[in-house]
Scaffold this active site. Structure first.
Site, PDB file in Angstrom:
ATOM      1  N   GLY A  25       0.774  -1.244   0.000  1.00 54.05           N
ATOM      2  CA  GLY A  25       0.000   0.000   0.000  1.00 54.05           C
ATOM      3  C   GLY A  25       0.808   1.298   0.000  1.00 54.05           C
TER       4      GLY A  25
ATOM      5  N   TRP B 172       2.286   2.966  -2.470  1.00 54.05           N
ATOM      6  CA  TRP B 172       1.890   3.888  -3.558  1.00 54.05           C
ATOM      7  C   TRP B 172       0.512   4.487  -3.262  1.00 54.05           C
ATOM      8  CZ3 TRP B 172       3.429   2.951  -9.326  1.00 54.05           C
ATOM      9  CH2 TRP B 172       4.815   2.781  -9.414  1.00 54.05           C
TER      10      TRP B 172
ATOM     11  N   LYS C 228       5.402  -0.202 -14.493  1.00 54.87           N
ATOM     12  CA  LYS C 228       6.706  -0.859 -14.256  1.00 54.87           C
ATOM     13  C   LYS C 228       6.921  -1.964 -15.281  1.00 54.87           C
ATOM     14  CE  LYS C 228       7.473  -3.592 -10.563  1.00 54.87           C
ATOM     15  NZ  LYS C 228       7.750  -3.712  -9.118  1.00 54.87           N
TER      16      LYS C 228
HETATM   17  C1  SAM Z   1       6.090  -4.663  -5.887  1.00 52.59           C
HETATM   18  S1  SAM Z   1       4.533  -5.074  -5.254  1.00 52.59           S
HETATM   19  C2  SAM Z   1       3.716  -3.523  -5.216  1.00 52.59           C
HETATM   20  C3  SAM Z   1       4.190  -2.593  -4.133  1.00 52.59           C
HETATM   21  C4  SAM Z   1       3.274  -1.374  -3.988  1.00 52.59           C
HETATM   22  N1  SAM Z   1       3.418  -0.483  -5.133  1.00 52.59           N
HETATM   23  C5  SAM Z   1       3.582  -0.592  -2.735  1.00 52.59           C
HETATM   24  O1  SAM Z   1       4.067   0.542  -2.827  1.00 52.59           O
HETATM   25  O2  SAM Z   1       3.292  -1.084  -1.655  1.00 52.59           O
HETATM   26  C6  SAM Z   1       3.781  -5.901  -6.616  1.00 52.59           C
HETATM   27  C7  SAM Z   1       2.373  -6.419  -6.344  1.00 52.59           C
HETATM   28  O3  SAM Z   1       1.808  -6.925  -7.570  1.00 52.59           O
HETATM   29  C8  SAM Z   1       0.824  -7.882  -7.180  1.00 52.59           C
HETATM   30  N2  SAM Z   1       0.380  -8.694  -8.332  1.00 52.59           N
HETATM   31  C9  SAM Z   1       1.133  -9.559  -9.064  1.00 52.59           C
HETATM   32  N3  SAM Z   1       0.388 -10.132 -10.032  1.00 52.59           N
HETATM   33  C10 SAM Z   1      -0.887  -9.617  -9.908  1.00 52.59           C
HETATM   34  C11 SAM Z   1      -2.104  -9.809 -10.621  1.00 52.59           C
HETATM   35  N4  SAM Z   1      -2.177 -10.647 -11.671  1.00 52.59           N
HETATM   36  N5  SAM Z   1      -3.200  -9.117 -10.227  1.00 52.59           N
HETATM   37  C12 SAM Z   1      -3.132  -8.278  -9.155  1.00 52.59           C
HETATM   38  N6  SAM Z   1      -1.997  -8.063  -8.431  1.00 52.59           N
HETATM   39  C13 SAM Z   1      -0.893  -8.709  -8.800  1.00 52.59           C
HETATM   40  C14 SAM Z   1       1.535  -8.675  -6.104  1.00 52.59           C
HETATM   41  O4  SAM Z   1       0.603  -9.395  -5.300  1.00 52.59           O
HETATM   42  C15 SAM Z   1       2.292  -7.573  -5.347  1.00 52.59           C
HETATM   43  O5  SAM Z   1       1.591  -7.168  -4.201  1.00 52.59           O
END
Ligand code: SAM
Length: 196
Positions: free
Chosen positions: A46, A48, A148
């Site tokens: 969370g 972002w 990203k």
């Molecule tokens: C690097 S983290 C995000 C960090 C976030 N921006 C933060 O600041 O806290 C990437 C996220 O992408 C999610 N994710 C990966 N594949 C996904 C999908 N198909 N649908 C939804 N979320 C997905 C993962 O569960 C993970 O929580």
């Protein structure tokens, strides 16, 4: 925890060091300042969402989607949805929430790491493509997309795809992104063939 962005995240109450990547991207491009409707894909835990909430202000709406539950945030302008961003039902739900489209699409989507780089990179590009599809369905014509992407196979082809969709495209690596990581962020504006 000696890593400066980890320390700063803890000090400022951000849930992730990734928060600083969004802060640095927004400081350079200024996409959150005038935004009211923001969609954040891959939001857990969370960080972002916290940054977007501060910058968009009380009369805006930020919706975060993640396949993992996002621990509740005490922020009035933030709503969260558990789901897969590749699922048509989730996209329909988002279209019904944002009937007039969105000003900013954020995607920090990353797959669970398998340990095999080629597999992880190809899964990540698939997620970036899913984010681009959502951007095409929901973004207003003058809206911004921040997506990203891991550099590697199909990276150049993906950039071309984004360039075919948007008038303005930049590829940037914020300082808070670890130098050794292959991640970069595409910042794009001006959907070519009609927005939401
Ligand atoms: C690097 S983290 C995000 C960090 C976030 N921006 C933060 O600041 O806290 C990437 C996220 O992408 C999610 N994710 C990966 N594949 C996904 C999908 N198909 N649908 C939804 N979320 C997905 C993962 O569960 C993970 O929580």
């Amino acid at each position: 925890m000696n890593e400066p962005y980890h320390r700063m995240a803890k000090e400022r109450g951000y849930r992730s060091r990734a928060a600083f990547k969004l802060i640095q991207l927004d400081e350079r491009f200024g996409f959150l300042g005038g935004a009211k409707h923001v969609l954040d894909l891959g939001s857990a835990p969370g960080g972002w969402l916290q940054v977007a909430s501060e910058r968009v202000g009380g009369d805006g709406l930020i919706v975060g989607v993640d396949q993992r539950p996002i621990p509740p945030l005490p922020l009035e302008n933030v709503k969260t949805i558990v789901g897969d961003v590749r699922d048509d039902e989730i996209i329909k739900l988002l279209c019904s929430i944002f009937r007039e489209g969105i000003d900013v699409l954020l995607s920090d989507l990353s797959p669970d790491v398998s340990g095999v780089w080629e597999v992880d990179q190809s899964r990540q590009i698939e997620l970036a493509k899913a984010a681009l599809r959502v951007a095409r369905s929901l973004l207003r014509a003058d809206g911004w997309a921040v997506i990203k992407v891991f550099q590697g196979a199909d990276f150049e082809a993906f950039i071309e795809e984004v360039k075919n969709s948007f008038n303005y495209v930049r590829v940037v690596k914020p300082q808070a992104s670890r130098k050794r990581s292959a991640e970069v962020y595409i910042v794009a504006r001006g959907l070519r063939s009609g927005g939401a």
